[in-house]
Scaffold this motif. Sequence first.
Motif, PDB file in Angstrom:
ATOM      1  N   LEU B  81       0.842  -1.206   0.000  1.00 41.51           N
ATOM      2  CA  LEU B  81       0.000   0.000   0.000  1.00 41.51           C
ATOM      3  C   LEU B  81       0.871   1.247   0.000  1.00 41.51           C
ATOM      4  O   LEU B  81       0.588   2.219  -0.694  1.00 41.51           O
ATOM      5  N   ARG B  83       3.867   1.533  -1.205  1.00 36.95           N
ATOM      6  CA  ARG B  83       4.506   1.681  -2.512  1.00 36.95           C
ATOM      7  C   ARG B  83       3.599   2.424  -3.475  1.00 36.95           C
ATOM      8  O   ARG B  83       4.010   3.341  -4.173  1.00 36.95           O
ATOM      9  N   ARG B  84       2.316   2.027  -3.450  1.00 35.53           N
ATOM     10  CA  ARG B  84       1.377   2.672  -4.374  1.00 35.53           C
ATOM     11  C   ARG B  84       1.195   4.144  -4.016  1.00 35.53           C
ATOM     12  O   ARG B  84       1.236   5.030  -4.871  1.00 35.53           O
ATOM     13  N   ARG B  85       1.006   4.382  -2.735  1.00 39.81           N
ATOM     14  CA  ARG B  85       0.798   5.744  -2.261  1.00 39.81           C
ATOM     15  C   ARG B  85       1.956   6.653  -2.596  1.00 39.81           C
ATOM     16  O   ARG B  85       1.801   7.757  -3.106  1.00 39.81           O
ATOM     17  N   ALA B  87       4.404   6.191  -4.760  1.00 39.60           N
ATOM     18  CA  ALA B  87       4.613   6.335  -6.215  1.00 39.60           C
ATOM     19  C   ALA B  87       3.775   7.489  -6.740  1.00 39.60           C
ATOM     20  O   ALA B  87       4.258   8.345  -7.491  1.00 39.60           O
ATOM     21  N   LEU B  88       2.510   7.524  -6.309  1.00 39.48           N
ATOM     22  CA  LEU B  88       1.598   8.569  -6.771  1.00 39.48           C
ATOM     23  C   LEU B  88       1.993   9.931  -6.206  1.00 39.48           C
ATOM     24  O   LEU B  88       1.995  10.948  -6.911  1.00 39.48           O
ATOM     25  N   PHE B  89       2.380   9.934  -4.935  1.00 34.31           N
ATOM     26  CA  PHE B  89       2.682  11.208  -4.285  1.00 34.31           C
ATOM     27  C   PHE B  89       3.938  11.859  -4.857  1.00 34.31           C
ATOM     28  O   PHE B  89       4.027  13.072  -4.997  1.00 34.31           O
ATOM     29  N   LYS B  91       4.972  11.774  -7.844  1.00 29.94           N
ATOM     30  CA  LYS B  91       4.657  12.427  -9.114  1.00 29.94           C
ATOM     31  C   LYS B  91       4.010  13.784  -8.851  1.00 29.94           C
ATOM     32  O   LYS B  91       4.271  14.766  -9.559  1.00 29.94           O
ATOM     33  N   LEU B  92       3.172  13.823  -7.826  1.00 29.79           N
ATOM     34  CA  LEU B  92       2.523  15.088  -7.504  1.00 29.79           C
ATOM     35  C   LEU B  92       3.556  16.103  -7.033  1.00 29.79           C
ATOM     36  O   LEU B  92       3.510  17.282  -7.396  1.00 29.79           O
ATOM     37  N   PHE B  95       5.276  17.518  -9.896  1.00 21.85           N
ATOM     38  CA  PHE B  95       4.381  18.409 -10.628  1.00 21.85           C
ATOM     39  C   PHE B  95       4.386  19.819 -10.060  1.00 21.85           C
ATOM     40  O   PHE B  95       4.225  20.795 -10.794  1.00 21.85           O
TER      41      PHE B  95
ATOM     42  N   PHE C 261      -4.295  15.286  -2.690  1.00 15.23           N
ATOM     43  CA  PHE C 261      -3.906  13.885  -2.545  1.00 15.23           C
ATOM     44  C   PHE C 261      -4.991  13.083  -1.841  1.00 15.23           C
ATOM     45  O   PHE C 261      -5.142  11.895  -2.098  1.00 15.23           O
ATOM     46  N   ALA C 264      -7.043  11.525  -4.398  1.00 13.76           N
ATOM     47  CA  ALA C 264      -6.433  10.635  -5.385  1.00 13.76           C
ATOM     48  C   ALA C 264      -7.311   9.404  -5.528  1.00 13.76           C
ATOM     49  O   ALA C 264      -7.618   8.743  -4.546  1.00 13.76           O
ATOM     50  N   LYS C 289      -3.805  15.811 -12.548  1.00 13.64           N
ATOM     51  CA  LYS C 289      -2.487  15.179 -12.607  1.00 13.64           C
ATOM     52  C   LYS C 289      -2.571  13.821 -11.897  1.00 13.64           C
ATOM     53  O   LYS C 289      -2.067  12.812 -12.396  1.00 13.64           O
ATOM     54  N   LEU C 290      -3.245  13.816 -10.729  1.00 13.63           N
ATOM     55  CA  LEU C 290      -3.398  12.553 -10.003  1.00 13.63           C
ATOM     56  C   LEU C 290      -4.272  11.574 -10.780  1.00 13.63           C
ATOM     57  O   LEU C 290      -4.015  10.369 -10.791  1.00 13.63           O
ATOM     58  N   ASP C 293      -2.063  10.121 -13.533  1.00 14.79           N
ATOM     59  CA  ASP C 293      -1.106   9.152 -13.011  1.00 14.79           C
ATOM     60  C   ASP C 293      -1.790   7.880 -12.538  1.00 14.79           C
ATOM     61  O   ASP C 293      -1.258   6.786 -12.711  1.00 14.79           O
ATOM     62  N   SER C 294      -2.982   8.033 -11.947  1.00 14.24           N
ATOM     63  CA  SER C 294      -3.709   6.835 -11.507  1.00 14.24           C
ATOM     64  C   SER C 294      -4.006   5.935 -12.693  1.00 14.24           C
ATOM     65  O   SER C 294      -3.924   4.707 -12.608  1.00 14.24           O
ATOM     66  N   LEU C 297      -0.266   4.649 -14.068  1.00 14.91           N
ATOM     67  CA  LEU C 297       0.500   3.759 -13.199  1.00 14.91           C
ATOM     68  C   LEU C 297      -0.320   2.556 -12.737  1.00 14.91           C
ATOM     69  O   LEU C 297       0.209   1.471 -12.574  1.00 14.91           O
ATOM     70  N   PHE C 298      -1.618   2.785 -12.475  1.00 16.89           N
ATOM     71  CA  PHE C 298      -2.417   1.735 -11.832  1.00 16.89           C
ATOM     72  C   PHE C 298      -3.659   1.338 -12.621  1.00 16.89           C
ATOM     73  O   PHE C 298      -4.481   0.571 -12.132  1.00 16.89           O
ATOM     74  N   LEU C 311      -8.828   3.274  -4.868  1.00 13.84           N
ATOM     75  CA  LEU C 311      -7.495   3.162  -5.462  1.00 13.84           C
ATOM     76  C   LEU C 311      -6.424   2.843  -4.424  1.00 13.84           C
ATOM     77  O   LEU C 311      -5.594   1.945  -4.607  1.00 13.84           O
ATOM     78  N   LEU C 312      -6.411   3.619  -3.325  1.00 15.73           N
ATOM     79  CA  LEU C 312      -5.290   3.496  -2.396  1.00 15.73           C
ATOM     80  C   LEU C 312      -5.537   2.438  -1.322  1.00 15.73           C
ATOM     81  O   LEU C 312      -4.715   2.247  -0.453  1.00 15.73           O
ATOM     82  N   ASP C 319       2.956  -3.237  -9.182  1.00 20.35           N
ATOM     83  CA  ASP C 319       2.982  -1.769  -9.136  1.00 20.35           C
ATOM     84  C   ASP C 319       4.395  -1.264  -9.392  1.00 20.35           C
ATOM     85  O   ASP C 319       5.378  -1.905  -9.020  1.00 20.35           O
ATOM     86  N   PRO C 320       4.539  -0.081 -10.007  1.00 21.53           N
ATOM     87  CA  PRO C 320       5.874   0.441 -10.335  1.00 21.53           C
ATOM     88  C   PRO C 320       6.742   0.618  -9.098  1.00 21.53           C
ATOM     89  O   PRO C 320       6.264   1.007  -8.037  1.00 21.53           O
TER      90      PRO C 320
END
Lengths: 338, 138, 325
Positions: B81, B83-85, B87-89, B91-92, B95, C261, C264, C289-290, C293-294, C297-298, C311-312, C319-320
């Motif tokens: 969990l 890792r996913r969080r 990864a997304l954060f 990128k933000l 940005f 966030f 997200a 943007k989120l 990316d969602s 990436l997912f 999602l989270l 996952d990457p």
Amino acid sequence: MNCFILSKNNLNDFLAALDSYELFVPIRKNGITVLAHIDDPLAIKLDLTSQPYLVKQTIFPQTESLFTFDRKKGIKAPSFETNHKSQVVFGIRSCDARGFCIIDPVFEEDYPDPYYIHKRKSTILIGLQCIEPFTNCFCTSVGGSPSSTEGLDLQFTDIGESYFVEVITQKGEEIIKVTAPFLSCPDKNQSVKKDEVKKDAEQKVKRKIDVNQLSQKIEQIFEDSVWSDLAEKCISCGICTFFCPTCYCFDIQDEIIRGKGKRLRTWDSCMYSEYTAHASGYNPRPTRMERLRNRIYHKFKQNIDRYGVSGCVGCGRCITLCPSNEDIVENIETLQRL
Amino acid sequence: MLKKTDPEIVAFLCNWCSYAGADLAGTSHFHYPPNVKVIRVMCTGRMNPLLTLSAFRHGADGVLISGCHPGECHYMEGNYLARRRIALFRKLLGFVGINPERLRMSWVSASEGNKFSRVIKEMTEKIKQLGPLGLEEE
Amino acid sequence: MDNEKLIAEAKTVLLRGDIVGIIGYQKDSQGFRVSPLFVRDERDIEKLFFSPLCWLSLVNYLTLEKGRLLQKGNPGKKAKVALMVRGCDSKALNQIIIERGLSRDEVYVFGIPCNGVIDLKKIEKMFPDVQGSAQVSENNGFYHVRCNGKSHEVPKEELIADSCKHCVSPNPILYDVLLYTPIVVKQPDYRDIEEIDNMSIAEKWEFWREQFSMCVRCYACRNACPLCYCDDCILERLSPQWIYRSVNMSENLIFHLARSFHHAGRCAGCGECERVCPVNLPLMLLNRKLEKDSKELFHYTVGEKAEQKPLLATFNPQDPDDFIF
């Protein structure tokens, strides 16, 4: 009253001559007009046609440090005598100046607030006569007018090729001394034109409210269910209080980062549910109805009772900016009809 | 004494794997730069991205979140969990103009003392290159 | 878009007896403005309407004040409310239902396939000084504007709200009755996000620094957002205090990053945050943007299915992990 003429071509030079002051002028940013601090008046593009927002920030900033403290060095209070240069705020409207006059007693009586008083004393307000009142203005209904000079030190009136400059106070005189090279004396025609523009503007204020017996009415109908209807649309966001020239509520917080901190004063809003939340969990104003009712009560009754003048200056910004189109003019109308 | 020009890195280490791994690095005398401040959390899965922002706000120039290898999390899924969080954060963050390289994760098990010291060395080098973030001065 | 079916349905709904009221749109008497209307009896039904001016999300009112609206007239028991819901609103409503903020049987949904709504600031700039009420309808890529006794044809791109330009879900994903014909779905377009992504780190920082220094932290974005309904909002919590109350660039940055966030994998794309912001911050850029990316990436899209795991709260072993030592 001393009067002068400033040619429009000389406006930026006039402002540049005020280099011994901190200068705030209205500029367009992100689609709105705000009073911004500028260093180079010659290079700046002013916006003198749109309604300026957040004028009160120049004297009552959103975030103000009351004092700083350091674990090692102790407490350091701001020194008012040598704190900062005087400031000139140019291009505000009569409603903004009246707004300051209305909140002055709050900060000056009972417990004089040195931060506000110092800023207020060292700020010179230069107003711009409204030629075209804005869509939601109703200043004439609440004791104001687009031509009012209350609270201003100088007032500019656009008479075509030039500005008619009226000196209202001693502080205004000091500005004239510094900018004299760019000013000339008005002739009879210009004086007449200025009077015409002023009279015209007053007629053009479109919206009106009936304040006759309003404060008694509000007291009488305090428990009526009409308040629930008025508040149904409200989303309690606080925009009206932040952009209102007469709203002054604030919160005090300490912020500490790594052994260094400051005590801050920041704006607060009576429209937030947190505003009256007690530590016990009880909240005397739990819903939007109580909070909206309180705000109207404060502006149109309590301020009159306490300070003898309406707390609303009729600038209409709350109407223009409200996301749910809560309209104080319509709301007062509804209340008066009861 | 760290000078102001030295980068400060906050490392959130999971109690079961990475914290033990860091401990092992210490007892085995694997050297790593002193720029890192360790905060022990029970699992990387509890890492709210706001904690990393809080770290940046209080002067951190880089943040590392280290946990168990995928499949080995003490709480089964926490690291997945996280890792996913993150990864997304990241990128933000990129940005809005905060270099995403300032926020990294690592999988360090309790026996990987050597890896822990390598990770800190690499991260410190990278943050030194990037320079101070300066968010607390705004 | 004619209002006959809307009004007929509203009348039927009020007669049902189990629905305490209808939340809909009404046209204000001034200019182009639109307000929420809370219909409790027949007298107000005729005021209900829908047009491209309806840039307002009504879903927000369901969760305001902890859903008190739903309890009116039925203290202690949850009552049912009908409301007008556009495509984006339905995603927000669906998300709230997935999260158990509301249950599906508490709402009766009037689904409205929406082809985009008008940015009030843009139309007020184009047509200042409107006396009395103005109307707008849409036809073939043009808005037909009637105000001050005259008619104007304006190309849609000039007036449509920015958040509507990128809409990929015009049709409600849940509804009890569909009021108009479904609309063809567009392909997603993230070019504006890519443009910013391609700027250098320093340029991006400068761009957002300019924007966040304008923010006055009025909390309107949080209050207007249909998905911001936490009783104990992290943005105003004092113990622990995540965000200091001082209004400066870094606190504003953290405020907006934290808020976006938290959406997200949830943001419905209704654009309320941008609509209400008094200083015109481009907040949807962060949310989109989120969203982008969602997807990349997912492979996750909000509102793809009515029943969808958050999602989270889920993960994929693939996952990457290119950022992991």
